[in-house]
Motif scaffolding. Structure first.
Motif, PDB file in Angstrom:
ATOM      1  N   GLU A 157       0.821  -1.228   0.000  1.00  0.00           N
ATOM      2  CA  GLU A 157       0.000   0.000   0.000  1.00  0.00           C
ATOM      3  C   GLU A 157       0.847   1.267   0.000  1.00  0.00           C
ATOM      4  O   GLU A 157       0.447   2.287  -0.545  1.00  0.00           O
ATOM      5  N   THR A 158       2.030   1.208   0.598  1.00  0.00           N
ATOM      6  CA  THR A 158       2.836   2.432   0.734  1.00  0.00           C
ATOM      7  C   THR A 158       3.937   2.553  -0.322  1.00  0.00           C
ATOM      8  O   THR A 158       4.742   3.484  -0.276  1.00  0.00           O
ATOM      9  N   ARG A 190      -2.785  -3.003  -7.361  1.00  0.00           N
ATOM     10  CA  ARG A 190      -2.302  -1.603  -7.399  1.00  0.00           C
ATOM     11  C   ARG A 190      -1.571  -1.265  -8.685  1.00  0.00           C
ATOM     12  O   ARG A 190      -1.615  -0.131  -9.157  1.00  0.00           O
TER      13      ARG A 190
END
Ligand code: 10D
Ligand code: SF4
Length: 321
Positions: A157-158, A190
């Protein structure tokens, strides 16, 4: 006093496959042959494989294990461990004039080659693996930057990626197959254009030993994994059994098996990581027998027949030409 013996008819179920993989067999043979051919001492950078019993045995035969190359005298023979090394380590060995034998598993080298090709094509690379593990250091050390490590779905996510259309991933060879699938799914969600290896980087031995635990776990009440604490693939086997709802323990010597783990149990599962010798697994069987287990039953499973060639300089002289 509670009764700590297994149930009177307790069985030990042996996972198939378990123990040594082809890369570990080859790495140990490289050290043994180097000792025979050149005599002691033979220096080994890092534990040749992550097993205390194997390391102690080779040390007795004349191997000297070092953390870094500055501990190796100029001109000496040094062996790189099965986990692989960075380019920097390889260059350092050449600068120091060391005589090198490379025991990097060919399946780890395959990932190194992928990294080099992808970087040459201008891709940024996500490596899925465990921070600080020597294989991760070696694989990330094939690139001069442009690689980022992720250990979990949370890390995905980061991630900050410069150009998601030129992105690829590689993995450590000994990861949890299921956890890696989740991390890959998060990466693809992503970064839909991310390139993946043609065939997964998790190796055949890791996959087969985890599959064998999945087959064994529903049939047993406790799982014992033979492996040393720093062995990634052995740790993954213990975690997998626990995730499947079976208490699981890792040991690398018979005296570490605690009677309370098997007290009253009718079925005890035994497996071994890719770096754990069968002799050690058999010593655990003996310990379980002393504690009261009666039968030993090998489970069905894949018969592996993988073998990797030795480096040229260590082949028998007639075959070396
Ligand atoms: O920690 P690990 O599972 O990577 O290594 P170990 O030496 O226990 O087993 C052999 C696996 C290697 C050399 C990595 F591919
Ligand atoms: Fe090679 Fe797999 Fe064994 Fe590692 S676990 S040494 S990658 S065969």
């Amino acid at each position: 006093m509670p009764d700590l013996t297994p149930a009177p008819d307790a069985e030990i179920l042996m996972a198939q496959p378990r123990g040594f993989c082809a890369g570990v067999d080859r790495a140990i043979e490289i050290v043994e042959r180097a000792l025979e051919r050149f005599g002691a001492p033979i220096y080994v950078r890092h534990e040749i494989v992550h097993n205390a019993y194997v390391v102690a045995d080779l040390r007795r035969k004349g191997a000297v294990f070092v953390g870094e190359l500055d501990e190796v005298p100029a001109g000496a023979t040094v062996i790189f461990s099965a986990h692989g090394v960075s380019r920097e380590v390889r260059e350092d060995a050449a600068r120091r004039g060391l005589h090198v034998f490379d025991a990097t598993c060919p399946l780890v080298t395959k990932v190194h080659v992928e990294v080099s090709k992808l970087r040459a094509q201008g891709c940024e690379i996500v490596m899925i693996g465990h921070r600080g593990h020597p294989e991760v250091e070696g694989t990330m050390g094939q690139a001069n930057g442009g690689m980022v490590l992720v250990e979990s779905v949370g890390d995905v996510e980061t991630l900050q990626i410069a150009d998601p259309s030129r992105l690829a991933y590689v993995t450590q060879t000994t990861l949890s197959v299921d956890e890696t699938r989740e991390i890959v799914a998060a990466l693809k969600a992503r970064f839909p254009e991310i390139r993946e290896p043609k065939k997964q980087d998790i190796c055949y031995a890791t996959q087969n030993r985890q599959d064998a635990v999945k087959f064994m776990a529903p049939q047993v009440e406790v799982v014992i994994v033979v492996g040393s604490p720093n062995s990634s693939n052995s740790n993954r086997l213990r975690e997998l059994a626990e995730r499947l709802g079976v208490p699981a323990y890792m040991v690398d010597a018979p005296e570490q098996v605690r009677p309370e783990w098997v007290a009253g149990k009718r079925r005890i599962g035994l497996t071994a990581g890719a770096s754990a010798p069968e002799a050690l697994a058999q010593s655990i069987v003996e310990r379980l027998r002393e504690l009261g287990a009666r039968q030993v039953r090998p489970l069905d499973g894949i018969e592996e027949n993988m073998a990797f060639p030795l480096p040229r300089g260590l082949l028998p002289t007639s075959a070396a030409a």
